[in-house]
Design a protein around this motif. Structure first.
Motif, mmCIF file in Angstrom:
data_model
loop_
_atom_site.group_PDB
_atom_site.id
_atom_site.type_symbol
_atom_site.label_atom_id
_atom_site.label_comp_id
_atom_site.label_asym_id
_atom_site.label_seq_id
_atom_site.Cartn_x
_atom_site.Cartn_y
_atom_site.Cartn_z
ATOM 1 N N UNK A 1 -35.135 -23.336 -30.492
ATOM 2 C CA UNK A 1 -34.484 -23.666 -29.220
ATOM 3 C C UNK A 1 -32.993 -23.338 -29.289
ATOM 4 N N UNK A 2 -32.373 -23.614 -30.446
ATOM 5 C CA UNK A 2 -30.956 -23.258 -30.612
ATOM 6 C C UNK A 2 -30.793 -21.746 -30.438
ATOM 7 N N UNK A 3 -31.640 -20.979 -31.118
ATOM 8 C CA UNK A 3 -31.594 -19.523 -30.999
ATOM 9 C C UNK A 3 -31.804 -19.092 -29.552
ATOM 10 N N UNK A 4 -32.765 -19.706 -28.878
ATOM 11 C CA UNK A 4 -33.033 -19.382 -27.478
ATOM 12 C C UNK A 4 -31.785 -19.581 -26.620
ATOM 13 N N UNK A 5 -31.085 -20.686 -26.820
ATOM 14 C CA UNK A 5 -29.893 -20.967 -26.030
ATOM 15 C C UNK A 5 -28.776 -19.971 -26.327
ATOM 16 N N UNK A 6 -28.709 -19.493 -27.558
ATOM 17 C CA UNK A 6 -27.649 -18.555 -27.935
ATOM 18 C C UNK A 6 -27.895 -17.156 -27.398
ATOM 19 N N UNK A 7 -29.087 -16.898 -26.876
ATOM 20 C CA UNK A 7 -29.387 -15.578 -26.315
ATOM 21 C C UNK A 7 -28.712 -15.357 -24.965
ATOM 22 N N UNK A 8 -28.117 -16.395 -24.415
ATOM 23 C CA UNK A 8 -27.424 -16.284 -23.135
ATOM 24 C C UNK A 8 -25.969 -16.707 -23.308
ATOM 25 N N UNK A 9 -25.052 -16.064 -22.598
ATOM 26 C CA UNK A 9 -23.644 -16.440 -22.657
ATOM 27 C C UNK A 9 -23.476 -17.859 -22.125
ATOM 28 N N UNK A 10 -22.571 -18.622 -22.727
ATOM 29 C CA UNK A 10 -22.419 -20.040 -22.377
ATOM 30 C C UNK A 10 -22.100 -20.268 -20.898
ATOM 31 N N UNK A 11 -21.487 -19.273 -20.247
ATOM 32 C CA UNK A 11 -21.088 -19.446 -18.840
ATOM 33 C C UNK A 11 -22.187 -19.033 -17.866
ATOM 34 N N UNK A 12 -23.315 -18.533 -18.391
ATOM 35 C CA UNK A 12 -24.430 -18.108 -17.539
ATOM 36 C C UNK A 12 -25.482 -19.202 -17.456
ATOM 37 N N UNK A 13 -26.220 -19.226 -16.345
ATOM 38 C CA UNK A 13 -27.365 -20.141 -16.278
ATOM 39 C C UNK A 13 -28.421 -19.664 -17.276
ATOM 40 N N UNK A 14 -29.198 -20.596 -17.772
ATOM 41 C CA UNK A 14 -30.211 -20.300 -18.780
ATOM 42 C C UNK A 14 -31.534 -20.881 -18.315
ATOM 43 N N UNK A 15 -32.553 -20.035 -18.218
ATOM 44 C CA UNK A 15 -33.840 -20.467 -17.664
ATOM 45 C C UNK A 15 -34.868 -20.701 -18.764
ATOM 46 N N UNK A 16 -35.423 -21.907 -18.773
ATOM 47 C CA UNK A 16 -36.475 -22.274 -19.712
ATOM 48 C C UNK A 16 -37.825 -21.848 -19.158
ATOM 49 N N UNK B 1 -3.562 -29.070 -20.243
ATOM 50 C CA UNK B 1 -4.445 -28.134 -20.952
ATOM 51 C C UNK B 1 -4.084 -26.695 -20.595
ATOM 52 N N UNK B 2 -4.098 -25.821 -21.603
ATOM 53 C CA UNK B 2 -3.820 -24.403 -21.352
ATOM 54 C C UNK B 2 -5.065 -23.609 -20.970
ATOM 55 N N UNK B 3 -6.201 -23.937 -21.593
ATOM 56 C CA UNK B 3 -7.433 -23.184 -21.330
ATOM 57 C C UNK B 3 -8.575 -24.158 -21.052
ATOM 58 N N UNK B 4 -9.237 -23.970 -19.930
ATOM 59 C CA UNK B 4 -10.419 -24.774 -19.575
ATOM 60 C C UNK B 4 -11.668 -23.907 -19.722
ATOM 61 N N UNK B 5 -12.664 -24.410 -20.451
ATOM 62 C CA UNK B 5 -13.930 -23.696 -20.633
ATOM 63 C C UNK B 5 -15.076 -24.548 -20.100
ATOM 64 N N UNK B 6 -16.010 -23.921 -19.394
ATOM 65 C CA UNK B 6 -17.147 -24.654 -18.832
ATOM 66 C C UNK B 6 -18.457 -23.945 -19.133
ATOM 67 N N UNK B 7 -19.402 -24.705 -19.667
ATOM 68 C CA UNK B 7 -20.739 -24.162 -19.907
ATOM 69 C C UNK B 7 -21.595 -24.363 -18.667
ATOM 70 N N UNK B 8 -22.556 -23.468 -18.485
ATOM 71 C CA UNK B 8 -23.371 -23.513 -17.277
ATOM 72 C C UNK B 8 -24.647 -24.320 -17.493
ATOM 73 N N UNK B 9 -25.447 -24.441 -16.436
ATOM 74 C CA UNK B 9 -26.589 -25.348 -16.431
ATOM 75 C C UNK B 9 -27.862 -24.678 -16.943
ATOM 76 N N UNK B 10 -28.857 -25.503 -17.211
ATOM 77 C CA UNK B 10 -30.193 -25.055 -17.547
ATOM 78 C C UNK B 10 -31.062 -25.083 -16.301
ATOM 79 N N UNK B 11 -31.959 -24.102 -16.204
ATOM 80 C CA UNK B 11 -32.979 -24.122 -15.162
ATOM 81 C C UNK B 11 -34.347 -24.022 -15.843
ATOM 82 N N UNK B 12 -35.380 -24.402 -15.128
ATOM 83 C CA UNK B 12 -36.749 -24.318 -15.648
ATOM 84 C C UNK B 12 -37.580 -23.535 -14.648
#
Length: 501
Positions: A318-333, A272-283
């Motif tokens: 909820x989709x919109x909420x998730x898109x408000x944060x960069x995929x590599x950042x943690x996202x708090x519910x 693989x040339x490029x590895x991408x990782x999404x971050x976790x959800x927190x509550x």
């Protein structure tokens, strides 16, 4: 010129830890593999965020004009209960507990996964292979690694020899680990262990007499290891080396590290040339987990049937909420964050409906400063998304664009100030980024038409009150609607529009 030439994509490569300019192996084509679900239980919101992140990546590449082959697998065998190659296969265990055939479990939870993806408007991949559909290929690559001396058979199981591989390559290149540290951590081997080293991992596991899922192999009846399936399916459909591999941050080690080792050992080149990782959800600031009682199934979120939720929220909110944060950042519910997202989403969809109803066919030159301002907003959408798929910054631009759309509808921004070419490009961009790139659709409720009719009736009453110079009644209608979250906007020539705050 294609849009991908005008707005080249940069992405953060987990392999280097740096933002890099994306250069595909084959110009104009993108090959991407994402680790799919292990189908033994219902999809949770952490899964949804991962698949949403790569849905956006796939959508944007296509929007730019790339031809994309997106492969996302279904793990229906081989994923054991822990990463030390111990315990039961998760699907086999579920089948035994519920007294079902394993493929009944697979079918039930694969259908659940697909339904959740549809609810969140996550598009299906180009190819969705399953581990059980590629058993022969997994056996063949295991034989090849044994023949190369980079894997060994032990009591009917086959393990990858990490220390031997590490003589010529770096095991830990993705996660930044080294084998000395890995050897010092974790449980020590005992006399019953089949592995030579505790860091070795399974390519093929011998099936115990009670194990339901089993296939014949040169080493006896067994089943494939978890890591080997992704190596087989990704390279089969994308080639020995392909552009992008994605997945959740939790898969970086050991799963993706093992994939790199297997692929490199089999072909001599990194897979693989490029590895991408999404971050976790927190509550509420805590990691989302079943043990803490703060994890949500999508249906619990939609229905509001969870102790931590004040009420339910729609899938698009909820989709919109998730898109408000960069995929590599943690996202708090949190309830507060979801409520704010609901209001913001309604503002954008109100503007979406308005721009669809506006046409501009006049032949005029407009005002230079207005045309320049709108053109800069158009370009900002592309620049932000091309900068590591930054949905948060892209949404900020869309909010600015929505304000201009409201001004166009009210007459505060006359269409005569805009050339038809700039207006049409502006409209095309807003529609394209909202619907095609971000995948946001209006959340239709059963009472939407009734609500619209009621508000329009009140607007007509307010217009009449203003005509009759009954300004106290006009102001009361406006203020009472504002109290319940409906904002009336006065435009030129007596035109009135509304937005739901």
């Amino acid at each position: 010129m294609e849009q991908f030439e005008k707005y080249p994509v940069s992405l953060t490569n987990s392999l280097s830890g740096k933002k890099e300019l994306f250069t595909p192996i084959n110009p104009g084509f993108v090959g991407m593999y994402v680790c799919g679900p292990t189908v033994y239980s219902n999809v949770h919101l952490g899964n949804v965020r991962t698949f949403l992140s790569f849905d956006i990546v796939s959508r944007y590449f296509r929007f730019l004009g790339y031809k994309v082959r997106y492969v996302r697998n279904i793990t229906d065998v081989g994923h054991l209960e822990n990463d030390a190659d111990e315990g039961e296969d998760k699907i086999s265990k579920k089948a035994r507990i519920e007294k079902l055939e394993p493929m009944e479990v697979v079918k039930q939870y694969t259908e659940d996964f697909h339904e959740v993806m549809r609810q969140f408007n996550i598009l299906p991949p180009s190819i969705e292979p399953s581990a059980t559909g590629h058993i022969l290929e997994q056996i063949e690559i295991t034989k090849e690694l044994v023949n190369k001396g980079l894997a060994y058979e032990s009591n009917g199981s086959v393990y990858f020899d990490v220390r031997k591989y590490n003589h010529d390559h770096h095991y830990g290149i993705l996660s930044g680990r080294n084998i000395e540290e890995l050897m010092e951590s974790g449980r020590e081997l005992d006399n019953q262990d089949e592995k030579r080293e505790k860091i070795d991992f399974a390519l093929w596991k011998k099936a115990s007499p009670h194990h339901i899922m089993r296939w014949p192999s040169p080493w006896g009846d067994g089943f494939p290891g978890w890591h080997i399936e992704c190596t087989v399916m990704s390279t089969k459909y994308l080639g020995e080396t392909f552009d992008i591999h994605g997945g959740g941050m939790d898969l970086k080690f050991p799963h993706h590290e093992c994939e790199i080792a297997q692929g490199t050992a089999a072909t001599g080149t990194p897979p693989v040339n490029y590895w991408l990782h999404s971050n976790m959800l927190t509550v509420n600031g805590q990691k989302m987990s079943k043990s803490l009682g703060n994890s949500f199934l999508p249906r619990e979120l939609f229905e509001g049937k969870h102790a931590l939720l004040d009420r339910g929220y729609g899938a698009m909110t909820v989709r919109f909420f998730m898109l408000q944060s960069h995929y590599s950042s943690t996202l708090d519910f949190s309830n507060e964050a979801l409520q704010a997202a609901e209001k913001g989403f309604k503002k954008l969809t109100n503007a979406l409906n308005l721009i669809k109803s506006i046409e501009h066919t006049a032949n005029n030159t407009g005002k230079e400063n207005i045309n320049k301002e709108l053109t800069e907003l158009i370009q900002a959408c592309y620049r932000n998304m091309s900068d590591d798929f930054n949905t948060a910054k892209t949404l900020a631009v869309l909010f600015e664009m929505s304000a201009r759309i409201n001004d166009m509808k009210s007459g505060n921004l006359p269409l005569t100030d805009i050339t038809p070419a700039v207006f049409n490009d502006f409209k095309k961009t807003y529609l394209g980024f909202m619907e095609s790139v971000l995948g946001l659709e209006e959340e239709k409720g059963q009472n939407d038409e009734l609500l619209d009719g009621t508000v329009q009736l009140l607007i007509d009453l307010r217009k009449k009150a203003r005509t009759d110079k009954n300004f106290s009644l006009s102001d009361k209608i406006r203020d009472d609607l504002k109290k319940i979250g409906i904002q009336i906007k006065d435009g030129k020539d007596g035109e009135m529009t509304y937005t739901i705050e």
